[in-house]
Design a protein around this motif. Sequence first.
Motif, PDB file in Angstrom:
ATOM      1  N   ARG A 260       0.834  -1.209   0.000  1.00  6.07           N
ATOM      2  CA  ARG A 260       0.000   0.000   0.000  1.00  6.07           C
ATOM      3  C   ARG A 260       0.861   1.248   0.000  1.00  6.07           C
ATOM      4  O   ARG A 260       0.612   2.206  -0.750  1.00  6.07           O
ATOM      5  N   ASN A 261       1.901   1.282   0.854  1.00  3.18           N
ATOM      6  CA  ASN A 261       2.788   2.443   0.925  1.00  3.18           C
ATOM      7  C   ASN A 261       3.570   2.629  -0.366  1.00  3.18           C
ATOM      8  O   ASN A 261       3.815   3.760  -0.801  1.00  3.18           O
ATOM      9  N   GLU A 262       3.976   1.519  -0.990  1.00  4.88           N
ATOM     10  CA  GLU A 262       4.710   1.598  -2.253  1.00  4.88           C
ATOM     11  C   GLU A 262       3.833   2.172  -3.369  1.00  4.88           C
ATOM     12  O   GLU A 262       4.268   3.019  -4.155  1.00  4.88           O
ATOM     13  N   ALA A 263       2.558   1.710  -3.407  1.00  6.36           N
ATOM     14  CA  ALA A 263       1.639   2.237  -4.428  1.00  6.36           C
ATOM     15  C   ALA A 263       1.380   3.719  -4.217  1.00  6.36           C
ATOM     16  O   ALA A 263       1.310   4.505  -5.172  1.00  6.36           O
ATOM     17  N   LEU A 264       1.265   4.128  -2.979  1.00  7.89           N
ATOM     18  CA  LEU A 264       1.039   5.544  -2.684  1.00  7.89           C
ATOM     19  C   LEU A 264       2.241   6.379  -3.082  1.00  7.89           C
ATOM     20  O   LEU A 264       2.107   7.482  -3.644  1.00  7.89           O
ATOM     21  N   ALA A 265       3.448   5.862  -2.815  1.00 10.61           N
ATOM     22  CA  ALA A 265       4.658   6.603  -3.162  1.00 10.61           C
ATOM     23  C   ALA A 265       4.804   6.753  -4.676  1.00 10.61           C
ATOM     24  O   ALA A 265       5.209   7.812  -5.168  1.00 10.61           O
ATOM     25  N   LYS A 266       4.466   5.719  -5.418  1.00  8.43           N
ATOM     26  CA  LYS A 266       4.597   5.792  -6.874  1.00  8.43           C
ATOM     27  C   LYS A 266       3.650   6.817  -7.486  1.00  8.43           C
ATOM     28  O   LYS A 266       4.018   7.539  -8.407  1.00  8.43           O
ATOM     29  N   THR A 267       2.434   6.878  -6.984  1.00 12.18           N
ATOM     30  CA  THR A 267       1.463   7.817  -7.563  1.00 12.18           C
ATOM     31  C   THR A 267       1.728   9.256  -7.125  1.00 12.18           C
ATOM     32  O   THR A 267       1.337  10.195  -7.820  1.00 12.18           O
ATOM     33  N   HIS A 268       2.420   9.435  -6.001  1.00 17.67           N
ATOM     34  CA  HIS A 268       2.659  10.800  -5.492  1.00 17.67           C
ATOM     35  C   HIS A 268       4.049  11.301  -5.878  1.00 17.67           C
ATOM     36  O   HIS A 268       4.201  12.391  -6.430  1.00 17.67           O
ATOM     37  N   GLU A 269       5.066  10.499  -5.561  1.00 20.14           N
ATOM     38  CA  GLU A 269       6.433  10.960  -5.771  1.00 20.14           C
ATOM     39  C   GLU A 269       6.901  10.745  -7.211  1.00 20.14           C
ATOM     40  O   GLU A 269       7.528  11.621  -7.798  1.00 20.14           O
ATOM     41  N   ALA A 270       6.557   9.595  -7.771  1.00 16.77           N
ATOM     42  CA  ALA A 270       7.008   9.300  -9.131  1.00 16.77           C
ATOM     43  C   ALA A 270       6.074   9.855 -10.193  1.00 16.77           C
ATOM     44  O   ALA A 270       6.375   9.827 -11.381  1.00 16.77           O
ATOM     45  N   GLY A 271       4.919  10.363  -9.795  1.00 16.36           N
ATOM     46  CA  GLY A 271       3.993  10.963 -10.750  1.00 16.36           C
ATOM     47  C   GLY A 271       3.276   9.969 -11.633  1.00 16.36           C
ATOM     48  O   GLY A 271       2.812  10.322 -12.727  1.00 16.36           O
ATOM     49  N   VAL A 272       3.159   8.722 -11.164  1.00 17.09           N
ATOM     50  CA  VAL A 272       2.470   7.698 -11.950  1.00 17.09           C
ATOM     51  C   VAL A 272       0.975   7.982 -11.945  1.00 17.09           C
ATOM     52  O   VAL A 272       0.397   8.282 -10.894  1.00 17.09           O
ATOM     53  N   GLU A 273       0.339   7.886 -13.090  1.00 16.59           N
ATOM     54  CA  GLU A 273      -1.094   8.143 -13.202  1.00 16.59           C
ATOM     55  C   GLU A 273      -1.873   6.841 -13.299  1.00 16.59           C
ATOM     56  O   GLU A 273      -1.442   5.896 -13.968  1.00 16.59           O
ATOM     57  N   VAL A 274      -3.008   6.820 -12.604  1.00 14.79           N
ATOM     58  CA  VAL A 274      -3.918   5.684 -12.698  1.00 14.79           C
ATOM     59  C   VAL A 274      -5.058   6.090 -13.619  1.00 14.79           C
ATOM     60  O   VAL A 274      -5.794   7.032 -13.309  1.00 14.79           O
ATOM     61  N   LYS A 275      -5.194   5.384 -14.744  1.00 14.71           N
ATOM     62  CA  LYS A 275      -6.246   5.710 -15.703  1.00 14.71           C
ATOM     63  C   LYS A 275      -7.259   4.571 -15.771  1.00 14.71           C
ATOM     64  O   LYS A 275      -6.899   3.423 -16.007  1.00 14.71           O
ATOM     65  N   VAL A 276      -8.516   4.926 -15.530  1.00 15.44           N
ATOM     66  CA  VAL A 276      -9.609   3.958 -15.591  1.00 15.44           C
ATOM     67  C   VAL A 276     -10.521   4.367 -16.738  1.00 15.44           C
ATOM     68  O   VAL A 276     -11.164   5.428 -16.671  1.00 15.44           O
ATOM     69  N   ASP A 277     -10.557   3.570 -17.790  1.00 13.25           N
ATOM     70  CA  ASP A 277     -11.321   3.904 -19.010  1.00 13.25           C
ATOM     71  C   ASP A 277     -10.968   5.287 -19.541  1.00 13.25           C
ATOM     72  O   ASP A 277     -11.828   6.065 -19.957  1.00 13.25           O
ATOM     73  N   GLY A 278      -9.679   5.611 -19.476  1.00 12.81           N
ATOM     74  CA  GLY A 278      -9.202   6.881 -19.998  1.00 12.81           C
ATOM     75  C   GLY A 278      -9.292   8.047 -19.042  1.00 12.81           C
ATOM     76  O   GLY A 278      -8.749   9.122 -19.314  1.00 12.81           O
ATOM     77  N   ALA A 279      -9.948   7.890 -17.904  1.00 14.23           N
ATOM     78  CA  ALA A 279     -10.078   8.980 -16.926  1.00 14.23           C
ATOM     79  C   ALA A 279      -8.921   8.916 -15.930  1.00 14.23           C
ATOM     80  O   ALA A 279      -8.607   7.856 -15.391  1.00 14.23           O
ATOM     81  N   LYS A 280      -8.261  10.080 -15.715  1.00 15.01           N
ATOM     82  CA  LYS A 280      -7.160  10.146 -14.767  1.00 15.01           C
ATOM     83  C   LYS A 280      -7.711  10.176 -13.333  1.00 15.01           C
ATOM     84  O   LYS A 280      -8.531  11.007 -12.996  1.00 15.01           O
ATOM     85  N   CYS A 281      -7.205   9.250 -12.518  1.00 15.68           N
ATOM     86  CA  CYS A 281      -7.654   9.131 -11.132  1.00 15.68           C
ATOM     87  C   CYS A 281      -6.478   9.340 -10.180  1.00 15.68           C
ATOM     88  O   CYS A 281      -5.335   9.037 -10.523  1.00 15.68           O
ATOM     89  N   SER A 282      -6.779   9.850  -9.002  1.00  9.75           N
ATOM     90  CA  SER A 282      -5.755  10.072  -7.970  1.00  9.75           C
ATOM     91  C   SER A 282      -5.951   9.094  -6.833  1.00  9.75           C
ATOM     92  O   SER A 282      -7.082   8.766  -6.463  1.00  9.75           O
ATOM     93  N   MET A 283      -4.817   8.623  -6.280  1.00  7.52           N
ATOM     94  CA  MET A 283      -4.865   7.730  -5.117  1.00  7.52           C
ATOM     95  C   MET A 283      -4.270   8.444  -3.913  1.00  7.52           C
ATOM     96  O   MET A 283      -3.147   8.961  -3.982  1.00  7.52           O
ATOM     97  N   THR A 284      -5.018   8.479  -2.819  1.00  5.72           N
ATOM     98  CA  THR A 284      -4.576   9.156  -1.596  1.00  5.72           C
ATOM     99  C   THR A 284      -4.859   8.277  -0.391  1.00  5.72           C
ATOM    100  O   THR A 284      -5.671   7.348  -0.442  1.00  5.72           O
ATOM    101  N   ALA A 285      -4.148   8.598   0.690  1.00  9.14           N
ATOM    102  CA  ALA A 285      -4.407   7.898   1.957  1.00  9.14           C
ATOM    103  C   ALA A 285      -5.746   8.353   2.524  1.00  9.14           C
ATOM    104  O   ALA A 285      -6.203   9.473   2.267  1.00  9.14           O
TER     105      ALA A 285
END
Length: 781
Positions: free
Chosen positions: A493-518
């Motif tokens: 969980r912490n690794e996934a959070l770090a990737k989306t925040h620090e590394a700027g990785v985007e999660v796209k669901v059906d083309g929509a950009k989503c953010s993951m937060t604690a």
Amino acid sequence: MLLMHMYPLTAILAVHCGLSSPTCPAGENCFAAPEHLRWSLLQSSAKQTAGRATSNLEAGHDMQKPGILRYFSDALHPAPKTVVPQSNDTSLCEADAEAAEQTFCPSSCPYAAEMSNEFCHFRCVQSNQCGLLGTVENATIPDDNVMACRHCKVEACAKCVAAAPGQVGEKLEHCVKCMPGYTLSEEGECEMNGISVFIAIGVVGAIAAVGIIWWYAMICSKPCVNPEGVEYGLQGRHRMKLSQPGCGEPYPLTTNLLTTNVAGPATMAFFRYEAAILVWAIVLLLVWLGFAFFVSMDLLTLGTRIASTPQLLCAVVAWGRKRQMELVWTKVSWLAFAYVFSFLGAIAYGIQQTKMIATVNDKDATMTSFALKLEGLPKFNGKDPVEEKITTAVKKATGINPVGVSVAWNYEAHADEIEHAIDAELEEVPGVVHDSHEDAAGLEYAITDQVLHAWHVHLHEGHGNGPDRLKALLESLETTPTAFVVFAKQSERNEALAKTHEAGVEVKVDGAKCSMTAYDYAPEGLFWQNFHVTTRERSWKMVASWFMLFVSCCIWTVVLYIPYALYMSSFSFANGDEPGKFSEGIFIALVVGSQIGLFVVSSMGAKNAKFKTEDETQKTYVIFYNAALILNLIMDIALQTFLSYRQMVGVGAHVADGRLLGSLTSFQEIFESYPIQKSVGKLLYTYCWPCTFLVPFLAEPFVAWLLPWFTAQRLVGANKKIQGENAIKAFELGEMEQGRYADLLFNAILVVCIPFISPAYLAWILGAFIVSHVYIYLFDH
């Protein structure tokens, strides 16, 4: 300004009402109009009698009130009988003398008459000399109860006609004009208009009480035909209790909840808050008692000494003013200490609580340690494989495969139908028929049905919807922009959070950009049906809730409190003319009733805001409830103060230096004057103890715990349809909510008000606060 706040009751007994009255026009025996009136200090100032035994009611300590309130006051408030001694010094009959302690009139001229031209000077006269020999001309009535010459004193009267000097007879006074809220009777007395409100409320309350007692007697008379449901519900109730890890047994009552984590860090924080409040109050009380012990014990009696005669009253006023000015430095010092101690203590408390919560969360992982909130989802319906799409998108973006996804659906419009269907499936017990509606009519059934609905026990709903109907309903639902992604390990969980925040990785669901937060809220504290509400919509709902609170306070004040305040305004609170126990009983009922009503309205307002979590809802409730109580308190005290001020100006109340209360132009001087301080201080003291500090909490174990438990046993035992999950719901334990913070905060706010409004009650209020909060802590424990 600090001296102004600490000025106790205007030099403590600094005024006990006016001292003299202007001369009436020639040939008239009248009680002066309010704008010109100066009320004699002698009027009912003695709480004890002179010359013969009599009650406090007769002496004016609790002057009888008109109508039905007089009847109840006489019946419920019998007062002790006392006697004031007489002097042997006949020289008092020949000249006026300045007031002093232990000054009484001799039997040859037994009536004390106030001099018209000198403040706090008196002369002893015979009964036919009242109003003559340079005494107050309007004080013509020789009162055998107080052995003093007094004015006309018809309760709630704005203009009163008194007898001429020396006149005898039974009817020596009658009113010609009553105060607002009162009607003049044929007998010359003032009857309160608002009494019909209390009668109506009493009748409605009596009918409701009879109805509830009848309903409870009916359900108690029914035989127990469902012992298995009762047993199943009680087992479920037992399983709800907090159990010790490993053994499964409940924690013993000796468990230290300040240091033992039995239900998460929030529980420890709550009990530490209760303990901190107690420590705060105990320290403040000990410091105040220390000042009293090492400086002067007068600090504990200033403002509370009883004046049994008009002469003693003036002496007490002079003594109180002198001692107050000599000891004002102790009050200023105590206030300075209280401020510094509270400020530094609050900082230390906040640091300690933060460290405790962080330590517990690091030591004991919770569900929030494995989950992240996903925001920005596009809309899907029930036919789409939403969970699979989110899982694939998260794995593609982070390289970590989630173990589960929880999607927030927009199902508020169908919440009851869906929840009833779930309940129906959970409660299914072989051999139990659910479509029977025997006895489903009449008042008893209606009340029972409302009680069961309040417990979320649904016996009939949801059973008529087949699987096809439910499937179609679920497929028609749409998603909200929010979902929760659950991982197998905290590290993932912490690794996934770090990737989306620090590394700027985007999660796209059906083309929509989503953010993951604690997310800090546990799943059981989420209101899934509210996730579709936008911030803008919630803001408007909050505005509506605030408006509902304000209207509720206004309705309570206008409908219930104003009639009571009008009755209370007929007391001058200045020379022994104070309300008795019956009046205080009415006030206690009004305060407790208003707090219960505001509790309900605040809870409804917080739920109406449609927050996504229980924590946010409870925080909003705390704000709503405290704001409503503070507004209600301000409205009550402001109204009482205004009406009391008008009454005291009408009867010519004075301040310590002899000036009329009505002649004061400064709000500070008016507020610090004894009559106002006495009225507001007594009201606030009664509001605190026992109205707010004790009565609601004494009733809580019976109303919130024992009564529901006994009622559940009767209802479940009398109805074979209450089985399984429904039986558990009926016996469900009450939840320890954050709403207790609202109670404690408001109690602390009231204590803080005492030094600035009625410091004479400081020691008593702090003591009452400590006693009641020890009880609250033990009960919550």
